[in-house]
Design a protein around this motif. Structure first.
Motif, PDB file in Angstrom:
ATOM      1  N   LEU A   1       0.840  -1.209   0.000  1.00  0.00           N
ATOM      2  CA  LEU A   1       0.000   0.000   0.000  1.00  0.00           C
ATOM      3  C   LEU A   1       0.869   1.251   0.000  1.00  0.00           C
ATOM      4  N   ASP A   2       1.945   1.248   0.792  1.00  0.00           N
ATOM      5  CA  ASP A   2       2.862   2.406   0.835  1.00  0.00           C
ATOM      6  C   ASP A   2       3.473   2.646  -0.546  1.00  0.00           C
ATOM      7  N   ILE A   3       3.858   1.601  -1.220  1.00  0.00           N
ATOM      8  CA  ILE A   3       4.489   1.743  -2.539  1.00  0.00           C
ATOM      9  C   ILE A   3       3.463   2.293  -3.545  1.00  0.00           C
ATOM     10  N   LEU A   4       2.181   1.795  -3.504  1.00  0.00           N
ATOM     11  CA  LEU A   4       1.140   2.291  -4.414  1.00  0.00           C
ATOM     12  C   LEU A   4       0.850   3.779  -4.178  1.00  0.00           C
ATOM     13  N   ALA A   5       0.852   4.163  -2.911  1.00  0.00           N
ATOM     14  CA  ALA A   5       0.593   5.575  -2.597  1.00  0.00           C
ATOM     15  C   ALA A   5       1.696   6.454  -3.168  1.00  0.00           C
ATOM     16  N   GLN A   6       2.953   5.994  -3.057  1.00  0.00           N
ATOM     17  CA  GLN A   6       4.072   6.772  -3.611  1.00  0.00           C
ATOM     18  C   GLN A   6       3.937   6.883  -5.130  1.00  0.00           C
ATOM     19  N   SER A   7       3.560   5.772  -5.776  1.00  0.00           N
ATOM     20  CA  SER A   7       3.396   5.783  -7.243  1.00  0.00           C
ATOM     21  C   SER A   7       2.269   6.733  -7.646  1.00  0.00           C
ATOM     22  N   LYS A   8       1.128   6.747  -6.889  1.00  0.00           N
ATOM     23  CA  LYS A   8      -0.014   7.618  -7.183  1.00  0.00           C
ATOM     24  C   LYS A   8       0.401   9.083  -7.114  1.00  0.00           C
ATOM     25  N   SER A   9       1.193   9.431  -6.076  1.00  0.00           N
ATOM     26  CA  SER A   9       1.635  10.831  -5.926  1.00  0.00           C
ATOM     27  C   SER A   9       2.534  11.232  -7.087  1.00  0.00           C
ATOM     28  N   ALA A  10       3.405  10.316  -7.504  1.00  0.00           N
ATOM     29  CA  ALA A  10       4.329  10.641  -8.597  1.00  0.00           C
ATOM     30  C   ALA A  10       3.568  10.855  -9.899  1.00  0.00           C
TER      31      ALA A  10
END
Length: 647
Positions: free
Chosen positions: A327-336
């Motif tokens: 989930l943390d990795i997906l959130a970082q990808s969404k922000s980018a």
């Protein structure tokens, strides 16, 4: 055979450049020390044997210059004319240098030496020359017959061997004729044994030493046996005590047997009770084992359930952590992606609102630097506007395409985030449920072993066992311990008396052994006495043989005498060979006496071998007279002459 030296020629030999000597029956060679007298003798021995007069093979024969260095390219030669029973022979030996010029070298160089031989003018090889010399006269015999000092310079063993050979063999009959009749009988048996006297003497010495060594041990062995004998006692009284104690021992053993038989019937009843107790204990142990097995099974099931919950809790906990990390990795990808889409919107706005502007130099000819005509300006302006419009359209289409792709990817990530959150909620609920089950299982007490007193059947069996064991305890016991102690004491006393009685045989065997040793002592002494008689006989034989040998040897000489045996302090005899001149040892005789003794010895040897050879007498001036001899004499005389004078 009479060997005579007629002529000797030296060329470049040990400092003598050229010398020819004619020799007669008596030749005197005069000269001061260092003028070459001994060199002449060396030349003669070198001509025959390749050695100097002192028997040295490696000696310098080259002629030296004033600096002490050998003069190069000289042949060193000795030639002699000999006669053997009148037959003349010419001998020549030459020692020469070998010079070789290597390829490319200007001068030759010394590469070695060689010796050449001639016999009556015919060249020979070294082996052929030596063979002819040996046929003429043996080298060792030549030294004995030509040097007055050589015989007494030999080892005494070699001198003795030569003298015994000259004296000839002495027969046993001659020796036995000088001995006592009793000793003749003993020595005859020894001589007829087939063994040499020396070997027989050694054998007797070994046997005598062995017997003497054994004889010396007899007294100590007798003393050892005597010390080992026990003190004598009244053995009949000991036998009577043993009989009494054996009878008492038999009474005690009978009493023990009677009591054991009486107890046997009661023992069978006790054994039956013990069998019942054994069966009851087996039943009780089986019941206890079954109950423990049941409880152990329950404990095992409890532990299996607990371990299963722990394993599931661990798996769910690990899965929850993995989903949270995803989930943390997906959130970082969404922000980018959102940031990148925002940048594209800004870029689209910039491109879509851009306007075309012309610079002052846009419509100037690059060649002549003049302004373009109006038609050219209009045409070029249209071209520039068209290019600007096409470029902006292309850039806006590219930005739009990139924005759509990013929007699709962003939508997919948002969907994944929602799915992951749902999975996290599900795993969290499952983990909470497992934690509660695990907590409840850990608080449950594990099944424990049952209290034996809580099982009615086990209590009843214990009571039955206690009643039966009480019957065993109340039964009468077999008490024969005091009788066993009496039996053991009697057996110990009987054994001690039997040990004392055994001393009787020890004393008998010891006395027998002492008598045997005393008899052996007498036998050994008698054997030693017989061997000593044989030694006395051999000693007498040796002394008689010694007297005959010395008498026969000394009968061969006119001036000298030889002592062939020495008598030792202990009376024994040892071989020797001492030359005496008028009773004076040869080593103490002056030079004249030694020369005279040497001539006497050479005369005897020449007579024995039937050979005469030239005798070389050094320091001849030291004596006025010498014994008559048939041999040729060459006298080397020290004088004041500075060069050699031959007379």
């Amino acid at each position: 055979m009479n060997i005579h030296l007629h002529q000797l020629t030296l060329t470049n030999f040990k400092g003598i450049r050229q010398l020819t000597i004619e020799l007669n029956a008596i030749t005197n060679i005069h000269g001061d020390n260092g003028t070459g007298k001994s060199t002449v003798f060396d030349a003669f021995t070198w001509l025959l044997f390749g050695k100097d007069s002192h028997d040295a093979k490696d000696f310098n024969i080259k002629t030296l210059d004033e600096t002490g260095k050998a003069i190069p390219m000289l042949d060193h030669m000795v030639e002699g004319i000999l006669s053997a029973d009148g037959n003349l022979t010419t001998l020549k030996r030459v020692y020469q240098e070998k010079w070789t010029r290597r390829r490319g070298a200007e001068q030759s160089e010394l590469t070695g030496h060689e010796t050449l031989f001639w016999w009556n003018g015919v060249p020979l090889q070294a082996g052929e020359y030596k063979s002819k010399i040996d046929n003429l006269i043996n080298e060792g015999l030549f030294k004995l017959l030509t040097s007055t000092l050589y015989f007494n310079s030999m080892k005494w063993q070699d001198r003795r061997q030569v003298l015994i050979l000259i004296a000839g063999e002495i027969s046993d009959k001659e020796v036995l004729g000088m001995m006592d009749k009793d000793q003749v009988r003993d020595i005859t048996a020894i001589l007829n044994s087939g063994k040499g006297l020396a070997d027989f003497c050694k054998e007797i010495a070994v046997r005598k030493k062995k017997l003497s060594d054994e004889l010396k041990t007899i007294p100590s062995r007798i003393d050892e046996v005597t010390k080992g004998l026990p003190q004598p006692v009244d053995f009949e009284s000991v036998r009577a005590d043993i009989s009494k104690k054996q009878a008492a021992l038999l009474d005690v053993e009978n009493t023990i047997t009677d009591q054991v038989m009486a107890y046997k019937e009661k023992a069978e009843e006790i054994q039956s009770i013990q069998n019942q107790v054994f069966k009851l204990r087996e039943t009780m142990n089986s019941m206890q084992f079954a109950e423990k097995s049941r409880l152990q099974k329950a404990r095992n099931e409890h532990m299996l359930k607990l371990n299963d919950l722990k394993q599931k809790h661990s798996v769910v906990s690990r899965q929850l952590k993995d989903e949270q990390h995803a989930l943390d990795i997906l959130a970082q990808s969404k922000s980018a992606l959102e940031a990148e889409i925002s940048e594209l919107r800004t870029e689209w706005n910039v491109v879509s609102t851009a306007e075309l502007t012309f610079s002052e130099n846009e419509f100037i000819c690059p060649t002549c630097k003049r302004a373009l005509d109006p038609e050219s300006i209009t045409e070029k302006s249209a071209q520039l506007i068209q290019a600007f419009t096409e470029n902006n359209s292309k850039r806006l289409a590219d930005i739009t395409s990139r924005g759509r792709r990013l929007s699709v990817t962003l939508g997919e990530i948002i969907a994944d985030i929602e799915t992951t959150k749902a999975e996290i909620d599900k795993l969290s609920a499952s983990l909470e449920s497992l934690s509660q089950q695990l907590s409840e299982s850990e608080t449950l007490p594990a099944p424990r072993d049952p209290d034996p007193d809580s099982i009615p059947q086990l209590v009843e069996i214990r009571q039955q066992i206690a009643k039966l064991e009480l019957q065993i305890l109340e039964s009468p016991k077999l008490d024969i311990e005091s009788l066993k102690q009496q039996k053991s004491a009697l057996q110990s006393e009987i054994y001690q008396l039997q040990v004392i009685l055994g001393h009787e045989d020890v004393i008998k065997r010891g006395k027998t052994r002492i008598n045997e040793l005393m008899s052996s002592e007498k036998s050994l002494a008698a054997q030693i006495s017989d061997l000593e008689k044989q030694e006395f006989a051999m000693d007498a034989y040796t002394r008689c043989n010694m007297d005959l040998v010395e008498s026969r040897v000394n009968g061969k000489f006119s001036l000298v005498k030889f002592r062939m045996f020495n008598t030792l302090i202990n009376g024994g005899i040892e071989e020797c060979c001492d030359c005496m001149v008028d009773g004076v040892p040869y080593s103490d005789v002056n030079s004249a006496g030694k020369i005279q003794a040497g001539i006497d010895i050479i005369n005897t040897l020449s007579k024995h071998y039937n050979i005469t050879a030239p005798i070389w007498i050094d320091n001849r001036e030291s004596t006025n007279e010498i014994p008559h001899t048939e041999s040729q004499l060459i006298n080397l005389i020290v004088s004041n002459d500075k060069t050699l004078i031959i007379k």
